[in-house]
Design an enzyme around this catalytic site. Structure first.
Site: not given
Ligand SMILES: *Cc1c(COP(=O)(O)O)cnc(C)c1O
Length: 417
Positions: A132, A202, A227-228
């Site tokens: 990501f 992560d 939030y996921k």
């Molecule tokens: C959704 C996601 C994020 C999001 O990070 P934010 O700081 O909440 O925007 C980070 N890492 C991964 C792997 C994700 O899927």
């Protein structure tokens, strides 16, 4: 799970699976629009019905009446640790190892910096290539700030061979955000340890949907989103985990007052709090924390093994339905073939994936698009029905047959995809 017939699945077979689904009662605990099939709970979880009630109470009674006294009278100040305890139970952490704070990106920064400091003399951060983007971006920003370190990228399959004694920390996504591939938490952590590196995971796409055994796997550090699959609401605060054995040694650079050992003593100098609380920075967003707290209570009512079992079944059936009902229409599975090698999502490649997703959303089927060509479908076992999958795949077939990429208004990317 009941034996499924060898002939193509009919809608009645799917209805039968719904009737036998032990998790079916959870669907009523969410507000889901009648006219939508939601395949994006891995990007933004839906609204648990108990959340508006909780938020109303926090606003009207706690904030409205208690004012500043709410920090004590309603223990607002304790929320980051209390919600952290709940998330800890969902990810196999022990008590006192998780705190809810900041965003995933910011937490990555804090833990990466703490890891570099804990491994002096080592100058490499190893990340999964094609992970990501924010994960790599945060490494780049940190390395630019501290100087003298470098980023090494390796495909997930060869992370193990890319470890050596110069790696301070290895950062990997537990479930790949695009393909849904599930990485080997135990094996990769052990490999990092053999080289004296720290393992930072992560959990954005696994927490709340895939059983995670942080403590049992010896994981050092982890971050994840609220939030996921945790359903904490748009922009919900994130969480971070530090194994207890490392907590004394690790300090993070965003040394805000709420991570201080005694914030309200207003001392002249920073002294980190003992334990996980030192990873706090500033004042927590209480409304968002309260929503996440209530959402976690709902998840904790479910049995995590039952969640995984249903999620595997949803993945296998979705795969089978696409093979049976969308053959020859240009879809290719983007992740591993075997459902158990995936998280709680299934992704399909299609050269015109963007227009296909836009056209599906018009029909009320909501997956999301991840470039360059991936139609990503989250399979949240708490509220998705097997009959939803049948209907979604029928819409997918009809959409592909209509060739929506011929519609100029669906070709250009705009807004959040
Ligand atoms: C959704 C996601 C994020 C999001 O990070 P934010 O700081 O909440 O925007 C980070 N890492 C991964 C792997 C994700 O899927």
């Amino acid at each position: 799970m009941p034996e499924l017939p060898h002939r193509p699945l009919r809608d009645a077979d799917l209805a039968d699976l719904d009737r036998r689904d032990p998790l079916a009662p959870f669907r009523r605990r969410f507000r889901l629009p009648e006219d939508a099939i939601y395949l994006d709970g891995n990007s933004l979880g839906p609204l648990p019905t108990a959340v508006p009630e909780r938020l109303n109470r926090v606003i009207e009674e706690e904030w409205g009446r208690s004012l500043i006294r709410g920090w004590n009278d309603h223990d607002w100040i304790g929320l980051p640790l209390r919600v952290g305890e709940k998330i800890g139970r969902l990810i196999g952490a022990e008590s006192g190892e998780v705190v809810v704070t900041d965003s995933t990106s910011v937490n990555l920064f804090k833990l990466l910096a703490a890891a570099l400091k804990a491994r002096p003399g080592r100058s490499t951060v190893l990340v999964e290539e094609d992970g990501f983007p924010t994960d790599t971006y945060m490494v780049q920003g940190l390395l630019d700030l501290v100087g003298g370190h470098r980023l090494r990228r390796a495909p997930a399959e060869s992370l193990e061979e890319s470890l050596d004694d110069d790696v301070a920390v290895m950062l990997v996504g537990h479930v790949h955000y695009r393909s849904g591939a599930l990485r080997d938490l135990h094996g990769l952590t052990a490999a990092a340890h053999r080289h004296g590196a720290l393992a930072l995971w992560d959990l954005a796409h696994s927490a709340g949907a895939v059983p995670v055994e942080l403590a049992a796997c010896g994981v050092d550090l982890a971050v994840g989103c609220g939030y996921k699959f945790l359903n904490g609401g748009p922009g919900a605060p994130a969480f971070l985990y530090v194994a207890r054995r490392l907590q004394k040694e690790l300090t993070q650079p965003l040394s805000g007052w709420l991570g201080h050992a005694d914030p309200f003593a207003f001392e002249a100098d920073y002294r980190p709090a003992p334990g996980i609380a030192r990873h706090l920075c500033g004042t927590p967003p209480i409304l968002s924390m309260a929503a996440l707290d209530t959402a976690c209570d709902l998840l904790l009512e479910a049995d995590l093994e039952a969640l995984r079992a249903k999620s595997l079944e949803l993945g296998a059936i979705f795969q089978r339905l696409v093979q049976e009902r969308c053959a020859g229409l240009g879809l290719k599975l983007a992740g591993p073939e075997e459902p158990w090698r995936r998280g709680s999502q299934i992704s399909w490649r299609h050269p015109k994936g963007y227009a296909v997703v836009r056209a599906l959303v018009e029909r009320g089927v909501i997956p999301d698009f991840r470039g360059p060509d991936v139609i990503r479908c989250g399979l949240a076992p708490l509220y998705l029905r097997y009959t939803d999958l049948g209907a979604a795949v029928d819409h997918l077939r009809q959409t592909l047959e209509e060739e929506p990429w011929r519609r100029p208004e669906l070709r250009n990317r705009h807004g959040v995809p």
